[in-house]
Design an enzyme around this catalytic site. Structure first.
Site: not given
Length: 244
Positions: A100-102
């Site tokens: 989700v972050e990157s």
């Protein structure tokens, strides 16, 4: 003189401060374009938010990039799995967070200046001792330590993920509604449903029926001896008269 002459020729008077606008906006535009280009992010060229963090992220990227141009990076999955085990995280949770972050991209830079696969902000990276947030092993280990610390603090996966995104000071027993975190947490939890290992199959108890008791055998009939049987078949001899 040149500016005044140009203003006279066009019939317009340009304020003096307007000539300084390009000098102010040019560095901001170039910085945002660098973040968008190097970090694969969408950033408004005229964004004045997080300028210091974005400048630090670009410097860190330029410092890191020559070291991996030739060798590249190892796959992230084994690094993530090892970090989860090392720091006692629920299996699959860190992998979902990195997705989700990157989107599992090592060189990602966010519009706020967060860096690397776990999107560490410069201050958080410095606090965790991560010198190169674009180097997968120390960066993922730092993200795992930070997430494990939030999980120990809040004793709840939802709140720990919210604290990772918004900071622990923003979490007061609930997921903060700041326009980002309330959408971020469900994304991580939905991704976790796909990355967590399936539960072991439940053992079905085997019900054993009691063994049937053997029926008592009927007593065997014994045959009379053959001589007795023959004597039984012979007619009885009447006693002779007069004997006695």
């Amino acid at each position: 003189m040149g500016r005044k002459r140009a203003a006279r020729q066009t019939g317009m008077t340009v304020p003096g401060w307007a000539w300084w606008l390009p000098c102010v906006f040019a560095p901001v535009v170039l910085l945002n374009l660098a973040v968008a280009w190097f970090g694969s992010s969408f950033v408004s060229p005229l964004s004045f938010s997080f300028l210091e963090a974005k400048a630090g992220a670009v410097r860190a990227y330029l410092t890191h990039r020559p070291s991996c141009l030739m060798e590249g990076h190892a796959p992230l999955e084994p690094i993530i799995d090892a970090a989860e085990r090392r720091h006692g995280l629920p299996p699959g949770l860190l992998r979902a967070l990195v997705q989700v972050e990157s989107e599992s991209r090592v060189h990602r830079i966010s519009p706020a200046g967060a860096m690397g696969p776990g999107q560490l902000m410069p201050g958080t990276a410095a606090m965790l001792g991560v010198k190169d947030p674009f180097d997968p092993e120390p960066a993922i280990d730092g993200s795992a330590r930070y997430l494990a610390g939030q999980l120990r603090r809040f004793k709840d996966v939802r709140l720990a993920v919210a604290a990772y995104n918004a900071g622990p000071g923003s979490v007061n027993g609930r997921v903060p509604k700041n326009g980002e975190t309330e959408y971020y947490v469900p994304k991580v939890l939905a991704a976790w449903e796909l990355t967590r290992p399936p539960p072991p199959p439940k053992k079905v108890p085997v019900v054993t029926q009691p063994a049937a008791r053997p029926k008592p055998a009927a007593p065997a009939r014994t045959k009379a001896p053959a001589s007795v049987a023959k004597d039984a078949k012979k007619p009885a001899v009447p006693a002779a008269k007069g004997q006695g």
